[in-house]
Design an enzyme around this catalytic site. Structure first.
Site, short mmCIF file in Angstrom:
data_model
loop_
_atom_site.label_atom_id
_atom_site.label_comp_id
_atom_site.label_asym_id
_atom_site.label_seq_id
_atom_site.Cartn_x
_atom_site.Cartn_y
_atom_site.Cartn_z
CB THR A 353 -0.88 -0.02 1.26
OG1 THR A 353 -1.67 -1.20 1.23
CG2 THR A 353 -1.78 1.19 1.33
N GLY A 435 0.39 -0.45 5.51
CA GLY A 435 0.98 -1.66 6.06
C GLY A 435 0.02 -2.69 6.58
N GLY A 436 -0.96 -3.16 5.76
CA GLY A 436 -1.83 -4.26 6.16
C GLY A 436 -2.52 -4.01 7.48
#
Length: 535
Positions: A353, A435-436
Site C-alpha cells: 500500500t 501496512g496491512g
C-alpha cells in the site's frame, strides 16, 4: 491537543527527523512521487491536483506497493466539509460461494484473488469533483518516469525483490516487472513502456478506456486466456462511491475514517476503549501505557474480524453498534492493567500500500491511500499494459453466513484506510499509515502519541511502534523500544518478538497538520524513502 509548546516541538526518538513547515505540502513514501505533486502546486493546482499526480506517479515509481490495477480510499476536506470516497472494487459476478468450494481458504495470489480495480475510477471521480487542472496534466510526471525510466530507490528495491520469486510464475509478471528474472537494483534505471501506454490512454479518455474500452477488453481477454473470471461486464459495472465518513471523539479531537468495508473502525474502537484510562499522565513509552493500548487493539481486532465486511451485508451488527460508547466502555472493562488476556469478540447488541497527504494554502486537505494489497497484488499482469492486478479478493472469507463471506458483486474486507482529524469541527490533520493490519493499530498509536503526549506528527511517527500479529496474541516491537518496556510487556504475558532495525512491517506514516496560522507541519516516515516537500 493543547499541550505545551515544549512537548510539541520535542524530537526525542532515534530518527531525529524534522518536519517540514510550509503553506502547501505533499508527503508520501517516495520522493519522485512527492515531486510530481509539487509540480502541480507550482502550476497553480490545488491539493487534489497534487494528490492525484502523486498517486499516479506512485503506480510507476513504487509498483511493488500499488498499481493501476488496485483500489483507493480517500478523505478530502474541501475547505468547509469532509468528504469520503470508497473506490474499492467488487467481486466478479461469477464469484459464487459454490465456485470457491474447492478452496479451504481464499487464495492469496492468482486470478481467484482479483477483484475489480477501483483506482482509475477514483482518480476520475476525485478530479471531477475537486480538481482544477486539466486531467491529462496530472499524468505528465508519471508518464516521464514510465517512458524515460527512473532510478529505483533502496526500499523500493528491497520490497520488490522479496516478491519476485513468488510472483514470477503468475501470467505476465516477468515480462513487465522482472525482465531479468529479478527486481531492478538500487540506482538501476527501470522503464515500463506498457505502463506509459496505459497511463496515456487513461489520461486521454479520463479513465473510460479502463472500464469500457480496449484496456477493459485486454483485462477480460487475459482472464479468459489464463483462467480468470473477471469480464468486460464486471469492469463496466464498477462505480466509486462518495460516502459519509464515520467518526469517534477521543478526548478533545475527532478521528474520522472510511467506514466498512475498511478496517478504520478498529482504530476508533480501540481509542474508544482507551478513553477511560489516564494515558496523558502516564509514561507513553512505558510498559503500562503500551500494554493498555495493545489490549484495546486486540479487543478491537476481535470484533473487526467477527463483524465487519461490506457495509450492505452488516445487517446484524452495524458500524454504529461497534462505535456505541456504552459498548466500548463495557469492552474496556475487560482490560486488566496487570495481565494480557485472550481477545474474543463482544456482543455489541444489548439483545504493499501507498499513502499520501497533501494540503494547500486555501485550506483544502487530502488523505489518500492506494493499494494493490500484498505488494504487487495477485501477481497477474495484463500483457503490454503494466497493469498489475490487485488481490483484494484474499480479504474475503469462506465462513457460511459471515458478513465478509465471498459473494458476487460484493466488496471484500479492506485494510487500506485514510485518516483525518478535526478539532471543534475544524480540520486539524490528514494522515495515514500503510501496512496491512498495521494500519488500524498505527492510526491508534499515532493519535494517542499526539493527543496524550502532545507530540507533533513527525515525532509521533518516529516513536517506536508495536504490532499485534495476525493471531491477535503475539506482539512484535521495534528494535528501539525501551528495554524496560519490553520486559514489562513480557511480564504481563505478552509473547514479544523484537524486530531488526530496518524491518518495514511497522508501517509508513505520512501526515499534514494545520497550525493556527494556516500553515502546515508535514511529516514523512523515516521507515521508507520519502520526505515531505512544499512551497
Amino acid at each position: 491537543m493543547e499541550s505545551n509548546q515544549n512537548a510539541f516541538w520535542t524530537f526525542p526518538y532515534t530518527s531525529q527527523r524534522l518536519p517540514l513547515i510550509a503553506d502547501n505540502v505533499v508527503t508520501t513514501s517516495q520522493p519522485l512521487a512527492s515531486s510530481a505533486g509539487l509540480q502541480m502546486l507550482l502550476r497553480g493546482g490545488n491539493a487534489v491536483d497534487a494528490a492525484l499526480a502523486t498517486a499516479i506517479a506512485l503506480t510507476v515509481v513504487e509498483p511493488c506497493n500499488n498499481g493501476i490495477g488496485g483500489d483507493v480510499f480517500a478523505l478530502i476536506w474541501d475547505g468547509k466539509k469532509l468528504h469520503g470516497l470508497n473506490a474499492s472494487g467488487r467481486a466478479p459476478a461469477a464469484w459464487t460461494r459454490e465456485y470457491f468450494s474447492k478452496y479451504k481458504e481464499m487464495p492469496k495470489r492468482g486470478w481467484d484473488s482479483v477483484t475489480v480495480p477501483g483506482t482509475v475510477s477514483a482518480w476520475r471521480a476525485t478530479w471531477e469533483r475537486f480538481g482544477s487542472l486539466p486531467f491529462e496534466d496530472l499524468f505528465e510526471p508519471a508518464l516521464r518516469y514510465a517512458r524515460n525510466g527512473y532510478m529505483v530507490s533502496h526500499n523500493v528495491h528491497n520490497q520488490w525483490q522479496k516478491q519476485v520469486a513468488e510472483l514470477i510464475v503468475q501470467p505476465g509478471y516477468r515480462e513487465a516487472f522482472a525482465p531479468n528474472g529479478r527486481a531492478p537494483l538500487q540506482g538501476e534505471r527501470f522503464i515500463c513502456p506498457g505502463q506509459a501506454n496505459t497511463l496515456e490512454r487513461i489520461a486521454r479518455t479520463k479513465g473510460d478506456d479502463f472500464y469500457h474500452g480496449e484496456l477493459a477488453q485486454a483485462i477480460a481477454q487475459h482472464a479468459r486466456n489464463t483462467g480468470g473470471l473477471i469480464t468486460e461486464a464486471d469492469l463496466a459495472a464498477n462505480e466509486p462511491e462518495w460516502v459519509e465518513p464515520i467518526s469517534i471523539r477521543y478526548r478533545d479531537i475527532e478521528l474520522h475514517e472510511i467506514g466498512p468495508n475498511g478496517q478504520g473502525i478498529a482504530a476508533q474502537m480501540a481509542l474508544g476503549m482507551l478513553e477511560r484510562f489516564d494515558l496523558p499522565n502516564m509514561d507513553n513509552d512505558g510498559p503500562l501505557a503500551m500494554h493498555l493500548k495493545i489490549e484495546a487493539m486486540k479487543l478491537a481486532f476481535a470484533d473487526l474480524h467477527e463483524y465487519v465486511g461490506d457495509v450492505d451485508r452488516m445487517t446484524d451488527v452495524t458500524p454504529a453498534d461497534l462505535l456505541n460508547p456504552a459498548y466500548l466502555a463495557k469492552r474496556s472493562l475487560l482490560i486488566n492493567a496487570d495481565r494480557a488476556a485472550p481477545a474474543r469478540p463482544g456482543e455489541p447488541h444489548s439483545g504493499g500500500t501507498v499513502y499520501l497527504s497533501t494540503a494547500d494554502s486555501s485550506g483544502m486537505m487530502v488523505s489518500f491511500i492506494q493499494s494493490n494489497f500484498k505488494g504487487f497484488g495477485s501477481g497477474v499482469v495484463v500483457p503490454n499494459t503494466g497493469i498489475a492486478l490487485q488481490n483484494r479478493g484474499w480479504g474475503f472469507n469462506l465462513r457460511d453466513g459471515h458478513p465478509n463471506e465471498v459473494a458476487p458483486g460484493k466488496r471484500p474486507f479492506h485494510t487500506i484506510i485514510p485518516g483525518f482529524v478535526t478539532k471543534n469541527g475544524q480540520p486539524l490533520m490528514s494522515f495515514g499509515l500503510m501496512g496491512g493490519s498495521m494500519q488500524a493499530q498505527g492510526h491508534m498509536q499515532m493519535i494517542s502519541r499526539m493527543v496524550d503526549q502532545g507530540l507533533n506528527p513527525q515525532t509521533a511517527s518516529d516513536a517506536p511502534r508495536w504490532r499485534v500479529l495476525d493471531d491477535n496474541h503475539g506482539v512484535t516491537v521495534e528494535w528501539n523500544m525501551p528495554q524496560a518496556t519490553i520486559e514489562g510487556l513480557a511480564s504481563r504475558g505478552h509473547p514479544i518478538k523484537i524486530a531488526e532495525r530496518f524491518d518495514v512491517e511497522f508501517g509508513s506514516a505520512q501526515a499534514a497538520m494545520r497550525l493556527d496560522n494556516g500553515a502546515y507541519v508535514a511529516a514523512s516516515d523515516h521507515r521508507k524513502d520519502g520526505y515531505p516537500v512544499g512551497l
